[in-house]
Design a protein around this motif. Structure first.
Motif, short mmCIF file in Angstrom:
data_model
loop_
_atom_site.label_atom_id
_atom_site.label_comp_id
_atom_site.label_asym_id
_atom_site.label_seq_id
_atom_site.Cartn_x
_atom_site.Cartn_y
_atom_site.Cartn_z
N LYS A 77 8.27 -30.75 50.86
CA LYS A 77 8.23 -32.20 50.90
C LYS A 77 9.49 -32.77 51.55
N TYR A 81 8.66 -35.15 54.68
CA TYR A 81 8.76 -36.59 54.47
C TYR A 81 10.19 -37.09 54.28
N SER A 83 11.77 -37.32 51.65
CA SER A 83 11.80 -38.16 50.45
C SER A 83 11.15 -37.37 49.32
N LEU A 84 11.74 -37.47 48.14
CA LEU A 84 11.12 -36.83 46.99
C LEU A 84 10.23 -37.80 46.23
N ALA A 85 10.28 -39.09 46.61
CA ALA A 85 9.63 -40.11 45.78
C ALA A 85 8.21 -40.42 46.23
N ARG A 86 7.91 -40.27 47.55
CA ARG A 86 6.62 -40.78 48.01
C ARG A 86 5.48 -39.83 47.61
N PRO A 87 4.30 -40.39 47.40
CA PRO A 87 3.16 -39.54 47.04
C PRO A 87 2.68 -38.73 48.23
N LEU A 88 2.01 -37.62 47.96
CA LEU A 88 1.53 -36.77 49.04
C LEU A 88 0.26 -37.31 49.66
N ALA A 89 -0.45 -38.17 48.95
CA ALA A 89 -1.64 -38.78 49.51
C ALA A 89 -1.62 -40.24 49.11
N VAL A 90 -2.12 -41.08 49.98
CA VAL A 90 -2.07 -42.51 49.71
C VAL A 90 -3.23 -42.89 48.80
N ALA A 91 -2.92 -43.56 47.71
CA ALA A 91 -3.97 -43.95 46.77
C ALA A 91 -4.90 -44.95 47.44
N GLY A 99 -7.80 -39.06 43.35
CA GLY A 99 -6.43 -38.65 43.05
C GLY A 99 -5.73 -39.57 42.13
N ARG B 200 -3.01 -31.23 45.56
CA ARG B 200 -3.21 -32.19 44.47
C ARG B 200 -4.04 -31.60 43.34
N VAL B 245 4.04 -34.59 43.73
CA VAL B 245 2.72 -34.58 44.35
C VAL B 245 2.09 -35.96 44.33
N GLY B 247 3.65 -38.89 43.57
CA GLY B 247 4.54 -39.99 43.90
C GLY B 247 5.29 -40.49 42.69
#
Lengths: 99, 356
Positions: A77, A81, A83-91, A99, B200, B245, B247
């Motif tokens: 990650k 990216y 960044s450790l904060a952002r999600p791996l997939a966009v909700a 997800g 995920r 994973v 966020g």
């Protein structure tokens, strides 16, 4: 005897991983080396538990397997990216519904 | 141990210590901080394996979860906030520190010649207090794992101090980096192809399993390697996996930073509270034999656990259980707060702060 041979083989494999981790040249070589070094460590501890007659060592081998997985995800990650904060997939995205 | 096993463990010692020397030299040598972090994580894997060869599984457990797991992730968060290369220093400025380090190292190697042999039964550590613990732990405490008996009961006051130190570290990091996310954490538009479905689904299945394993380590600490410290870090790793994973925004919605820091303080309160209950019941601070009043102890059926003829140590049992719970709370909440601090402070947030 077979166990000792297995331990010796693992030590040789781990030494080769260390050579790759130290020399690089790219960070991806190092990540790959560190990740497979973790796998070899799990195997080595399991064998050592058998060699020394301590089956409780398997608990620690399990922890290694889990920790190694999480560390590798954090590293990938970091590269992908920064960044450790952002999600791996966009909700709410096309694949984010479940997800 | 028999002779072949001893020989095998000697050969393992040599191989692992050589690896440690090579890795430590490489960490010092490399300029890239990311390479240094990777090499440090390999270093702690090797040193934990070496601790296993030394038959210290409790220490190896801690080294594995803290050294190879949490500290790698936190260090990654740290270099995201700084730069990835070490500053080159001219050799003239390295002469005096180098000489000092060499001098201290030489003194340590000289002092090593005065140490007793490994496993020497006549050494001070093995002949006085250590032997007394080994002889009396079973009778006094009743916990099969002597490490837990010493850590939780004989030296319970020291462990309370360590727990307070961890809380202090939590407060220190949080005061520097903030208790939680500074940025809005709105997810950016996903790049096409970034589905990560496998990751995920795997993470969703692994998070509860890791927490289950943490609980096993927590409650198995009486019998084998493990305890509150290790279990706390493992539980925190599960939460960190969720944050990586799904966020940080999702994770802080589930476990708010305020809750994390409250739990960190509450753990110390639980630990010290056990000690105060012992005082109220007429014993000393953390003297678990006085934890349960005789009326409560009489209510516990004698055959609940093990042989009813043997004397039970319910006070010790529940005392160690309660303080390990306090340690678990403080350690896991501290690790989560530190991770929130590093991960939530993105470059954007710092830039915005500088503009103000």
């Amino acid at each position: 005897m077979l166990i000792v041979a297995g331990v010796a083989g693992l030590i040789v494999a781990m030494s080769l991983m260390i050579v790759r981790a130290v020399l690089g040249p790219s960070h991806y070589d190092r990540i790959l080396a560190a990740n497979s070094f973790g796998t070899k460590t799990v195997l080595l501890i399991a064998l050592m538990g058998y060699l020394f007659g301590r089956p409780a060592f398997l608990d620690i081998a399990l922890v290694y397997a889990l920790i190694n997985f999480v560390t590798t995800i954090a590293l990938m990650k970091f590269f992908r990216y920064r960044s450790l904060a952002r999600p791996l997939a966009v909700a709410g995205g096309e694949d984010g519904a479940d997800g | 141990m028999t002779a072949p096993v001893l020989e095998a463990s000697f050969a393992l010692n040599v191989a692992l210590l050589l690896m440690l020397v090579v890795l430590a030299a490489a960490v010092v040598w490399t300029r890239s901080l990311l390479a240094a972090i990777l090499l440090m994580s390999v270093y702690s894997l090797v040193s934990a394996t070496w601790l296993m060869v030394m038959d210290a599984p409790d220490v190896a457990f801690t080294e594995a979860v803290v050294g190879a797991g949490i500290s790698t992730i936190v260090a990654l968060g740290a270099i995201l906030l700084t730069r990835g290369e070490a500053v080159r220093v001219s050799w003239k400025r390295q002469v005096v520190p180098g000489l000092l380090a060499g001098l201290v190292g030489g003194l340590l190697i000289y002092a090593m010649s005065g140490l007793p042999d490994f496993g020497d039964p006549a050494s001070p550590a093995n002949s006085h207090v250590g032997r007394a613990y080994l002889e009396t732990a079973k009778r006094d405490i009743g916990a099969p794992n002597v490490v837990t008996a010493v850590l939780g009961s004989y030296r319970g006051f020291d462990t309370l101090g360590e727990t307070v130190v961890i809380l202090a570290a939590c407060i220190g990091v949080a005061l520097m980096l903030g208790f939680g996310p500074r940025a809005t954490l709105a997810p950016p538009a996903g790049a096409p192809g970034d589905h990560h479905v496998v990751l995920r689904v795997t993470a969703k299945m692994l998070v509860p399993l890791i927490i289950l394993f943490a609980l096993y380590v927590q409650f198995h600490g009486d019998l084998g390697a493990g305890g509150g410290f290790q279990a706390g870090v493992i539980a925190a790793v599960a939460i960190i996996l969720h944050a990586l994973v799904f966020g940080l925004r999702e994770t802080t919605a589930a476990i708010p930073p305020q809750a994390a820091r409250a739990v960190a303080a509450l753990g110390v309160v639980v630990y010290a509270g056990v000690g105060i209950v012992c005082i109220v019941n007429g014993g000393g601070f953390l003297d678990y034999d006085h934890l349960l009043t005789p009326q409560i102890e009489a209510m516990i059926p004698a055959g609940l656990l093990g042989d009813p003829d043997k004397p039970h140590h319910w006070g010790q049992y529940f005392g160690i259980l309660a303080i390990e719970l306090g340690v678990l709370m403080t350690v896991s909440a501290t690790m989560i707060t530190i991770f929130y601090g590093f991960a939530g402070r993105t470059i954007d947030a710092i830039a915005a702060e500088l503009r103000r």
